[in-house]
Design an enzyme around this catalytic site. Sequence first.
Site, PDB file in Angstrom:
ATOM      1  N   ASP A  43     -82.599  48.617  61.282  1.00 44.59           N
ATOM      2  CA  ASP A  43     -84.009  48.355  59.991  1.00 44.59           C
ATOM      3  C   ASP A  43     -85.148  48.777  60.634  1.00 44.59           C
ATOM      4  OD1 ASP A  43     -81.385  48.763  57.953  1.00 44.59           O
ATOM      5  OD2 ASP A  43     -82.186  47.437  57.335  1.00 44.59           O
ATOM      6  N   GLU A 225     -79.517  49.381  49.228  1.00 46.16           N
ATOM      7  CA  GLU A 225     -80.219  48.673  50.493  1.00 46.16           C
ATOM      8  C   GLU A 225     -81.709  49.075  50.468  1.00 46.16           C
ATOM      9  OE1 GLU A 225     -77.112  47.236  52.940  1.00 46.16           O
ATOM     10  OE2 GLU A 225     -77.696  48.790  53.507  1.00 46.16           O
TER      11      GLU A 225
HETATM   12  C1  FRU Z   1     -79.648  47.946  56.104  1.00 47.76           C
HETATM   13  C2  FRU Z   1     -79.073  45.898  56.066  1.00 47.76           C
HETATM   14  C3  FRU Z   1     -79.905  45.511  54.712  1.00 47.76           C
HETATM   15  C4  FRU Z   1     -80.365  44.302  55.290  1.00 47.76           C
HETATM   16  C5  FRU Z   1     -80.240  44.724  57.336  1.00 47.76           C
HETATM   17  C6  FRU Z   1     -79.575  42.995  57.569  1.00 47.76           C
HETATM   18  O1  FRU Z   1     -79.460  48.195  57.495  1.00 47.76           O
HETATM   19  O2  FRU Z   1     -77.516  46.715  55.600  1.00 47.76           O
HETATM   20  O3  FRU Z   1     -79.755  45.724  53.603  1.00 47.76           O
HETATM   21  O4  FRU Z   1     -81.511  43.710  55.302  1.00 47.76           O
HETATM   22  O5  FRU Z   1     -79.571  45.911  57.379  1.00 47.76           O
HETATM   23  O6  FRU Z   1     -79.387  43.293  58.753  1.00 47.76           O
END
Ligand code: FRU
Length: 503
Positions: A43, A225
């Site tokens: 992300d 998320e």
């Molecule tokens: C989304 C996610 C988020 C988390 C991160 C962990 O892709 O699963 O929810 O903070 O990636 O790397």
Amino acid sequence: MKKIIICLFLISAFIGSQSVAQNFKEKYRPQFHFTPKANWMNDPNGMVYHNGIYHLFYQYYPDDKIWGPMHWGHATSKDMFTWKEQPIALFPDSLGYIFSGSAVLDVNNTSGFGKDGKAPLVAIFTLHDPVQEKQNTGKHETQGIAYSLDDGKTWMKYKANPVLQNPGISDFRDPKVRWFEPQKKWIMTLATKDRITFYSSPDLKSWTSESNFGADAGAHGGVWECPDLFPIMHNGKQVWVLVVNINPGGPNKGSAGQYFLGDFDGKTFTAYSKKTKWLDFGTDNYAAVTFSNTGNRNILVGWMSNWQYANQVPTDPWRSANTIPRELGLKTVNQEIFLTSIPVKELDVLNTTSFDLKNVKIKDKLDLTEKTKNKTGLFRLDFDLKNAGDFSVVLANKEGNELIVGYDKKANQYYIDRTKSGKTDFEKGFAEKHIAPRISIDANMSISIIADVASVELFADNGLTAMTDIFFPESIMSELYIKSTTGITIDKLKYTVLKASME
Ligand code: FRU
């Protein structure tokens, strides 16, 4: 013996440097989409515009090409295309890995972190404790903050972290924070399993729960998320956009982003409709959120991959890229408002040679390969049709790989077909055709396609339908055809060769 040891050392140093060697010319390496030089990224985090610089932080594992203990990597850019990788900004600590979150410029120094009149940049992120996670307490995710007084170069974690404890919700993460001017307070939009919880704070340190949204709205094929909340003016009225990423459960399987439109009064988000709308119908725009501190502009960037295969894609020595930044807007269609996304105008910094065609009738096939003479495969293609009709834009190479972007008039659907796009066997669901509804009801169509080495982004009808797909061709897609079985007339066409900006 000593000689042998030195020799072994040299060999391993050589192999080590080989595995992280990078010249940005590796097979499948995107040329104008951000990628880390080496290792794993997911992300985009903490995107903030400050003092003429766009800061991109990102979920990063510096020790391997697969997901691992999360850090915040960092890169900076003046134009959102030419990125310079910076030292890692945040490292895991005793409270956990540094998961996704946001960053704000605390102009009024509400946090008190500012010094000598200098406003601090404050990052708000999830601390994910892997030890507690194993104990199944359901409380392993909390929120922490860090601040920077040197314009994002170095970060100090707040010593009283976490600033928001977990009430016992196993998925409790990805805080996106913005200033709510009417009530002079911060609002945190947090993903809390199957809903969004809004918190408020006067100082970024103490947080109060205000309300939640979504348990009975939208798509629930997976966990919620990476949310975002921001207003856009539409016909003189402020419309609040709530972005909620979801994994899995996307329109073409796997990870995707949905959004809701509504009102926000500093406490409660009231949606105009509980129905899901999708930000992007392709499979490769996840965890997309906007930059903060960009005034009236809302600029969205997503992670150009999908949890379904992100850890398997055949790239080396890095994994994953970001989408190009997109400018968001709103448009009413049949009395319903939709979000639009189009490439930011800064994309023009990549323009090199181009040509225009007018009034082109296509019956069967128009071969543009000779005319484009594009050895790099990087381009932007824009065209308008007076009357919507079947078409397919085919990117191809000498190996016979094909990536097809098209429109099926009968089904009133756009599509991207990557079934024969090159290397697809690393995951069983990768070689598929993805579809998207045409939302526009106009007779005329306008299409923009942005192609890099290993991705294609479709913005149809001025961004009412967007699709993003990655693919892995055996060699550069240097051939280009536009086909139509029913016959179409292209009113105007513009083809622009784009240049590499990542080097
Ligand atoms: C989304 C996610 C988020 C988390 C991160 C962990 O892709 O699963 O929810 O903070 O990636 O790397």
